[in-house]
Design a protein around this motif. Structure first.
Motif, mmCIF file in Angstrom:
data_model
loop_
_atom_site.group_PDB
_atom_site.id
_atom_site.type_symbol
_atom_site.label_atom_id
_atom_site.label_comp_id
_atom_site.label_asym_id
_atom_site.label_seq_id
_atom_site.Cartn_x
_atom_site.Cartn_y
_atom_site.Cartn_z
ATOM 1 N N VAL A 55 0.572 -1.472 -0.079
ATOM 2 C CA VAL A 55 -0.131 0.300 0.302
ATOM 3 C C VAL A 55 1.076 0.980 0.057
ATOM 4 C CG1 VAL A 55 -0.538 0.163 2.725
ATOM 5 C CG2 VAL A 55 -2.214 1.182 1.051
ATOM 6 N N ASP A 56 1.999 0.832 0.589
ATOM 7 C CA ASP A 56 3.457 2.540 -0.184
ATOM 8 C C ASP A 56 3.562 2.879 -1.050
ATOM 9 O OD1 ASP A 56 2.546 2.907 2.903
ATOM 10 O OD2 ASP A 56 4.116 1.386 4.212
ATOM 11 N N ALA A 61 -1.883 1.907 -4.058
ATOM 12 C CA ALA A 61 -2.762 2.800 -3.068
ATOM 13 C C ALA A 61 -3.904 3.743 -4.177
ATOM 14 C CB ALA A 61 -1.552 4.347 -2.503
ATOM 15 N N ARG A 92 -3.183 2.586 9.295
ATOM 16 C CA ARG A 92 -2.364 4.177 8.727
ATOM 17 C C ARG A 92 -2.712 5.280 7.742
ATOM 18 N NH1 ARG A 92 1.012 4.830 5.894
ATOM 19 N NH2 ARG A 92 2.480 2.980 6.250
ATOM 20 N N PHE A 93 -2.549 4.460 6.782
ATOM 21 C CA PHE A 93 -3.335 4.725 5.322
ATOM 22 C C PHE A 93 -4.561 5.342 5.285
ATOM 23 C CE2 PHE A 93 -5.482 3.880 0.793
ATOM 24 C CZ PHE A 93 -4.006 4.314 0.266
ATOM 25 N N CYS A 94 -5.591 3.614 5.629
ATOM 26 C CA CYS A 94 -6.914 3.618 5.857
ATOM 27 C C CYS A 94 -7.671 5.212 6.635
ATOM 28 C CB CYS A 94 -7.677 2.704 6.072
ATOM 29 S SG CYS A 94 -6.882 1.227 5.075
ATOM 30 N N GLU A 97 -6.841 8.581 4.779
ATOM 31 C CA GLU A 97 -7.035 8.922 3.266
ATOM 32 C C GLU A 97 -9.101 8.703 3.251
ATOM 33 O OE1 GLU A 97 -5.622 8.844 0.104
ATOM 34 O OE2 GLU A 97 -3.866 8.959 1.093
#
Length: 168
Positions: A55-56, A61, A92-94, A97
């Motif tokens: 995802v990074d 992404a 962290r990503f979700c 975002e």
């Protein structure tokens, strides 16, 4: 083994995606709260597996964002975003975002999902990570659509995957 490319150079996976009309292999993956999830947890629902290396990376992404946007309009369907990222990276990503229409699941513990679905990369700098692929599974647990994206740096065919669900 599937032959794909990584930045234009040949790359290979350890196997092939499951065949259409076959029973989808069950799996045990780790959710963002560190609990285990299996395909059985989604029984009676259509499932889109959005599979990718990490995802990074930009394309990965983007695929999570696009499926998150489209998933809000799908009835009786779960979008599962699968990679070997740690569940903390997914969380962290979700959170950053504002994504809440997809579930993130990690194959970091055993790597068995990647082997069973034939998407573990056998070579390239991404060796042992998952290739970019999409698998659609109907509510009965049968594979109805697959896409092994031919170039890691390309996005999957969102439209085809979503049409596969719409036609169920």
């Amino acid at each position: 083994m599937a032959t794909i490319t990584f930045k234009g150079e040949p790359a290979h996976t350890v196997g092939e995606l499951p065949k259409n009309n076959s029973k989808a292999p069950d799996f045990k993956l780790v959710n963002s709260d560190l609990s285990e999830k299996s395909l059985k947890d989604y029984k009676g629902q259509h499932v889109i597996l959005n599979i990718f290396p990490s995802v990074d990376t930009g394309i990965c992404a983007t695929s999570v964002r696009n499926f998150n946007k489209e998933a809000s309009e799908l009835e009786n369907t779960k979008v599962l975003c699968v990679s070997k990222d740690l569940p903390f990276a997914f969380s962290r990503f979700c959170a950053a975002e504002g994504l809440n229409n997809v579930e993130t699941l990690s194959d970091f513990k055993t790597g068995q999902f990647g082997k069973d679905y034939g998407v573990t990369m056998a070579d390239t700098p991404f060796s042992e990570l998952l290739s970019r692929a999409v698998v659609v599974i109907n509510k009965d647990g049968n594979v109805v659509y697959t896409e092994q994206v031919p170039e890691i740096a390309q996005e999957p065919n969102y439209k085809a995957a979503l049409e596969a669900v719409a036609n169920l």
